[in-house]
Design a protein around this motif. Structure first.
Motif, mmCIF file in Angstrom:
data_model
loop_
_atom_site.group_PDB
_atom_site.id
_atom_site.type_symbol
_atom_site.label_atom_id
_atom_site.label_comp_id
_atom_site.label_asym_id
_atom_site.label_seq_id
_atom_site.Cartn_x
_atom_site.Cartn_y
_atom_site.Cartn_z
ATOM 1 N N GLN A 103 -9.518 -4.153 3.816
ATOM 2 C CA GLN A 103 -8.973 -3.451 4.972
ATOM 3 C C GLN A 103 -8.902 -1.948 4.751
ATOM 4 O O GLN A 103 -8.923 -1.187 5.708
ATOM 5 N N THR A 106 0.829 -1.205 0.000
ATOM 6 C CA THR A 106 0.000 0.000 0.000
ATOM 7 C C THR A 106 0.863 1.255 0.000
ATOM 8 O O THR A 106 0.565 2.233 -0.702
ATOM 9 N N ASN A 129 -6.516 0.161 3.707
ATOM 10 C CA ASN A 129 -5.389 0.947 4.203
ATOM 11 C C ASN A 129 -5.023 2.099 3.275
ATOM 12 O O ASN A 129 -4.625 3.175 3.736
#
Length: 263
Positions: A43, A18, A45
């Motif tokens: 998630q 990421t 991120n």
């Protein structure tokens, strides 16, 4: 300029995938390239790093719904959020967690991401970077089916080489099963480098450099990277004159996104 289609892949977690997507995308945007980042990880991120809200499946279209149910060009455009000049994002949503299971029952399951992202190709984007979750599943097949290029973040860890071998095997298998051309590998980015190395980590580092894929970037541990994330910025926005910002520029040049004359 035709939009480049890039997948940032590694089924091994903790390799700063990421972070690479975020700051490489920010570097391209800072050099005048209209860049779209896609957060394909439930998630979220990447989404939270840029201080953007997740898409809400109860309130409208999400990327997962668009892949499962289909959408038109207006629907695809509704997924996109503007972060800053030249930098755009398709945020994450919680229904990405169930996407792999739901895709298995769909016709042409590995084509679904392509159907959505191709609707955005006339919107003037120079680059599209997809941040994938750390897994090898049907959503990874979707990214590989769509991508023309693959950039692989790794770290100096003994399991990085094993994970890379599994990823390359999946790409080969998918190409054979779908009769698609294999994507072009831009190379490897070694992240979170913390020198001096121990003897063990030096051996892993040397083994990564001995792999058939080129190392196109080496990014050290720097507090500025975490500070930029806390501000919802890319390193090109937060500290454009820092050594780590220069390293992301070098990565963009060496991996072929920017010309060698880039300042």
């Amino acid at each position: 300029m035709v939009m480049t289609r890039d997948a940032l892949l590694n089924q091994k977690g903790g390799v700063a995938k990421t972070t690479t997507t975020l700051h490489l995308g920010g570097t391209l945007a800072a050099h005048g390239r209209k860049t779209l980042l896609v957060d394909l990880d439930g998630q979220g991120n990447l989404t939270t790093a840029l201080k953007l809200d997740r898409l809400n499946p109860r309130e409208g279209l999400t990327l997962a719904r668009a892949m499962l149910e289909g959408c038109d060009r207006a629907g695809a455009r509704s997924l996109v959020r503007r972060h800053s000049e030249n930098l755009y994002v398709i945020p994450s949503a919680l229904d990405l967690f169930t996407l792999p299971r739901n895709l298995h029952s769909k016709r042409s399951s590995e084509e679904r991401l392509t159907w959505v992202l191709e609707l955005l190709e006339e919107d003037g984007f120079d680059h599209c970077l997809v941040d994938c979750r750390p897994a090898l599943d049907v959503d990874t097949d979707n990214v590989l089916r769509w991508a023309s290029h693959v950039l692989i973040p790794v770290d100096v860890d003994e399991f990085s080489i094993e994970a890379l071998e599994l990823l390359l095997a999946q790409v080969q298998t998918l190409a054979a099963e779908t009769r698609m051309p294999q994507p072009h590998y831009r190379g490897l980015v070694i992240n979170r480098i913390d020198r001096p190395f121990s003897g063990f980590h030096q051996k892993v580092y040397d083994a990564i450099h001995a792999l058939p894929l080129p190392v196109v970037g080496e990014i050290p541990l720097r507090t500025a990277v975490a500070e930029a994330k806390n501000r919802g910025q890319t390193i090109a926005q937060y500290e454009p004159r820092s050594d780590v910002a220069r390293m992301f520029r070098d990565l963009a040049v060496k991996a072929g996104y920017l010309p060698e004359t880039t300042p």
